[in-house]
Design a protein around this motif. Structure first.
Motif, PDB file in Angstrom:
ATOM      1  N   GLU A  81      -0.931  -1.080  -9.539  1.00  0.00           N
ATOM      2  CA  GLU A  81      -1.334  -0.415  -8.568  1.00  0.00           C
ATOM      3  C   GLU A  81      -2.897  -0.064  -8.643  1.00  0.00           C
ATOM      4  O   GLU A  81      -3.123   0.372 -10.146  1.00  0.00           O
ATOM      5  CB  GLU A  81      -0.731   0.844  -8.189  1.00  0.00           C
ATOM      6  CG  GLU A  81       0.487   0.904  -7.647  1.00  0.00           C
ATOM      7  CD  GLU A  81       1.286   2.010  -7.138  1.00  0.00           C
ATOM      8  OE1 GLU A  81       2.031   2.203  -6.260  1.00  0.00           O
ATOM      9  OE2 GLU A  81       1.175   2.990  -7.864  1.00  0.00           O
ATOM     10  N   GLU A  82      -3.664   0.061  -7.883  1.00  0.00           N
ATOM     11  CA  GLU A  82      -5.221   0.413  -7.873  1.00  0.00           C
ATOM     12  C   GLU A  82      -5.523   1.311  -6.727  1.00  0.00           C
ATOM     13  O   GLU A  82      -5.067   1.046  -5.753  1.00  0.00           O
ATOM     14  CB  GLU A  82      -6.153  -0.804  -8.131  1.00  0.00           C
ATOM     15  CG  GLU A  82      -5.745  -1.529  -9.105  1.00  0.00           C
ATOM     16  CD  GLU A  82      -6.673  -2.832  -9.067  1.00  0.00           C
ATOM     17  OE1 GLU A  82      -7.820  -3.345  -8.168  1.00  0.00           O
ATOM     18  OE2 GLU A  82      -6.683  -3.738 -10.016  1.00  0.00           O
ATOM     19  N   LEU A  83      -6.597   2.341  -7.010  1.00  0.00           N
ATOM     20  CA  LEU A  83      -6.851   3.213  -6.271  1.00  0.00           C
ATOM     21  C   LEU A  83      -8.223   2.739  -5.446  1.00  0.00           C
ATOM     22  O   LEU A  83      -9.108   2.410  -5.891  1.00  0.00           O
ATOM     23  CB  LEU A  83      -7.256   4.483  -6.882  1.00  0.00           C
ATOM     24  CG  LEU A  83      -7.766   5.643  -6.088  1.00  0.00           C
ATOM     25  CD1 LEU A  83      -6.708   6.284  -4.811  1.00  0.00           C
ATOM     26  CD2 LEU A  83      -8.121   6.745  -7.016  1.00  0.00           C
ATOM     27  N   TRP A 140       0.832  -1.128  -0.159  1.00  0.00           N
ATOM     28  CA  TRP A 140      -0.018  -0.075   0.205  1.00  0.00           C
ATOM     29  C   TRP A 140       0.924   1.257  -0.165  1.00  0.00           C
ATOM     30  O   TRP A 140       2.178   1.093   0.258  1.00  0.00           O
ATOM     31  CB  TRP A 140      -1.007   0.080   1.366  1.00  0.00           C
ATOM     32  CG  TRP A 140      -0.222  -0.157   2.431  1.00  0.00           C
ATOM     33  CD1 TRP A 140       0.388  -1.115   3.205  1.00  0.00           C
ATOM     34  CD2 TRP A 140       0.396   1.201   3.397  1.00  0.00           C
ATOM     35  NE1 TRP A 140       1.054  -0.835   4.270  1.00  0.00           N
ATOM     36  CE2 TRP A 140       0.876   0.639   4.484  1.00  0.00           C
ATOM     37  CE3 TRP A 140       0.286   2.536   3.246  1.00  0.00           C
ATOM     38  CZ2 TRP A 140       1.642   1.072   5.464  1.00  0.00           C
ATOM     39  CZ3 TRP A 140       1.080   3.340   4.269  1.00  0.00           C
ATOM     40  CH2 TRP A 140       1.287   2.645   5.437  1.00  0.00           C
ATOM     41  N   ARG A 141       0.231   2.345  -0.481  1.00  0.00           N
ATOM     42  CA  ARG A 141       0.813   3.583  -0.108  1.00  0.00           C
ATOM     43  C   ARG A 141      -0.155   4.587  -0.227  1.00  0.00           C
ATOM     44  O   ARG A 141      -1.411   4.288  -0.651  1.00  0.00           O
ATOM     45  CB  ARG A 141       1.850   3.899  -1.307  1.00  0.00           C
ATOM     46  CG  ARG A 141       1.448   4.201  -2.745  1.00  0.00           C
ATOM     47  CD  ARG A 141       2.568   4.493  -3.784  1.00  0.00           C
ATOM     48  NE  ARG A 141       2.126   4.729  -4.988  1.00  0.00           N
ATOM     49  CZ  ARG A 141       2.051   5.881  -5.732  1.00  0.00           C
ATOM     50  NH1 ARG A 141       2.375   6.821  -4.974  1.00  0.00           N
ATOM     51  NH2 ARG A 141       1.626   5.843  -6.799  1.00  0.00           N
ATOM     52  N   GLY A 154      -0.653   8.992 -10.616  1.00  0.00           N
ATOM     53  CA  GLY A 154       0.816   8.419 -10.950  1.00  0.00           C
ATOM     54  C   GLY A 154       0.702   7.234 -10.621  1.00  0.00           C
ATOM     55  O   GLY A 154       1.932   6.448 -10.261  1.00  0.00           O
ATOM     56  N   LEU A 155      -0.331   6.501 -10.965  1.00  0.00           N
ATOM     57  CA  LEU A 155      -0.328   5.052 -10.407  1.00  0.00           C
ATOM     58  C   LEU A 155       0.403   4.118 -11.391  1.00  0.00           C
ATOM     59  O   LEU A 155       0.441   4.452 -12.567  1.00  0.00           O
ATOM     60  CB  LEU A 155      -1.603   4.510 -10.443  1.00  0.00           C
ATOM     61  CG  LEU A 155      -2.674   5.039  -9.302  1.00  0.00           C
ATOM     62  CD1 LEU A 155      -3.991   4.230  -9.265  1.00  0.00           C
ATOM     63  CD2 LEU A 155      -2.131   5.120  -7.872  1.00  0.00           C
ATOM     64  N   ALA A 199      -7.982   7.881 -16.174  1.00  0.00           N
ATOM     65  CA  ALA A 199      -7.800   9.342 -15.899  1.00  0.00           C
ATOM     66  C   ALA A 199      -7.331   9.578 -14.772  1.00  0.00           C
ATOM     67  O   ALA A 199      -6.290  10.423 -14.290  1.00  0.00           O
ATOM     68  CB  ALA A 199      -8.912  10.150 -16.600  1.00  0.00           C
ATOM     69  N   VAL A 200      -8.016   9.204 -13.795  1.00  0.00           N
ATOM     70  CA  VAL A 200      -7.843   9.069 -12.394  1.00  0.00           C
ATOM     71  C   VAL A 200      -6.587   8.559 -11.827  1.00  0.00           C
ATOM     72  O   VAL A 200      -5.873   9.097 -11.245  1.00  0.00           O
ATOM     73  CB  VAL A 200      -9.038   8.783 -11.534  1.00  0.00           C
ATOM     74  CG1 VAL A 200      -8.602   8.849 -10.048  1.00  0.00           C
ATOM     75  CG2 VAL A 200     -10.120   9.533 -11.753  1.00  0.00           C
TER      76      VAL A 200
END
Length: 184
Positions: free
Chosen positions: A144-146, A45-46, A139-140, A133-134
C-alpha cells in the motif's frame, strides 16, 4: 445538479470550519465514489477516516518524518481527514500505475460528491506521504501507498474557495499526429 455542473462548481477549500460529515453520511458517498472505472474490479484502494486524536498522531508522524521536534499542526486544519490509500492487488492484466489511477479517481469523485453535499474539501499531499513514519501511523501494508488526504469541513460563511484558472480545452484536446508527421 448534473455531473457537469458539479465538476464546474468544484473548488478547493483551504480554510474549513470544524463541522464535518458523520461516518453515516460518508458511507453512501464512498459507495458511490467506488463506482469509478476499475479494470478487473480489483478495488485497489481504501480510505481511512481520521478524526479527533487520530489527527494528533498523524501530526507526530509527520514531525518524525520531517525530523521535527514539535508535532505538525497541519492535520488540525480540518476535523475530518480522509486518507487515500492505493492497495495494490496482484494482477497480470492491471499494472500498478492503473491501480493507482483508480485510487486517485475514487478520491476525486469523493471530493466532488462531498462538495455537492455542501462540504468544503481540499486534497493535500506532500513528500511525507511516502515516509515510513506516516505509513506506520496509517497501518499501511507493504502493498500500500498513501496518496494524500482529503481535508473535509464546513465552508466558512463569507469565504471564497481557492482560485481556479479556466481550462483552455482547445489547447489540451489534441489529435493523433498524422502518419507523415511521426515518420522519421
Amino acid at each position: 445538479m448534473s455531473a457537469y455542473d458539479a465538476v464546474l462548481a468544484r473548488q478547493s477549500w483551504s480554510k474549513l470550519t470544524q463541522e464535518a460529515p458523520t461516518r453515516e453520511e460518508l458511507l453512501p458517498l464512498v459507495a458511490a465514489a467506488g463506482r469509478v472505472a476499475d479494470h478487473s474490479s480489483l478495488q485497489p484502494w481504501r480510505l481511512i477516516e481520521l478524526r479527533g486524536d487520530d489527527r494528533l498522531r498523524l501530526g507526530a508522524a509527520i514531525a518524525e518524518a520531517n525530523g521535527d521536534l514539535k508535532p505538525s499542526s497541519k492535520p488540525l486544519r480540518a476535523s475530518l481527514l480522509i486518507a487515500v490509500v492505493v492497495s495494490f492487488r496482484p494482477s497480470e492484466k492491471v499494472p500498478r500505475w492503473e491501480q493507482e489511477a483508480v485510487a486517485s479517481g475514487v478520491a476525486h469523485v469523493l471530493s466532488l460528491l462531498l462538495d455537492e453535499a455542501g462540504w468544503g474539501v481540499i486534497w493535500r499531499t506532500g513528500g511525507h506521504t511516502r515516509t515510513a513514519a506516516v505509513a506506520a501511523a496509517h497501518g499501511l501494508t507493504e502493498n500500500e501507498e498513501l496518496l494524500g488526504w482529503l481535508y473535509v469541513g464546513g465552508k466558512p460563511d463569507g469565504k471564497r474557495p481557492g482560485r481556479r484558472k479556466p481550462v483552455d480545452a482547445e489547447s489540451l484536446l489534441t489529435r493523433l499526429p498524422s502518419a507523415e508527421g511521426i515518420a522519421g
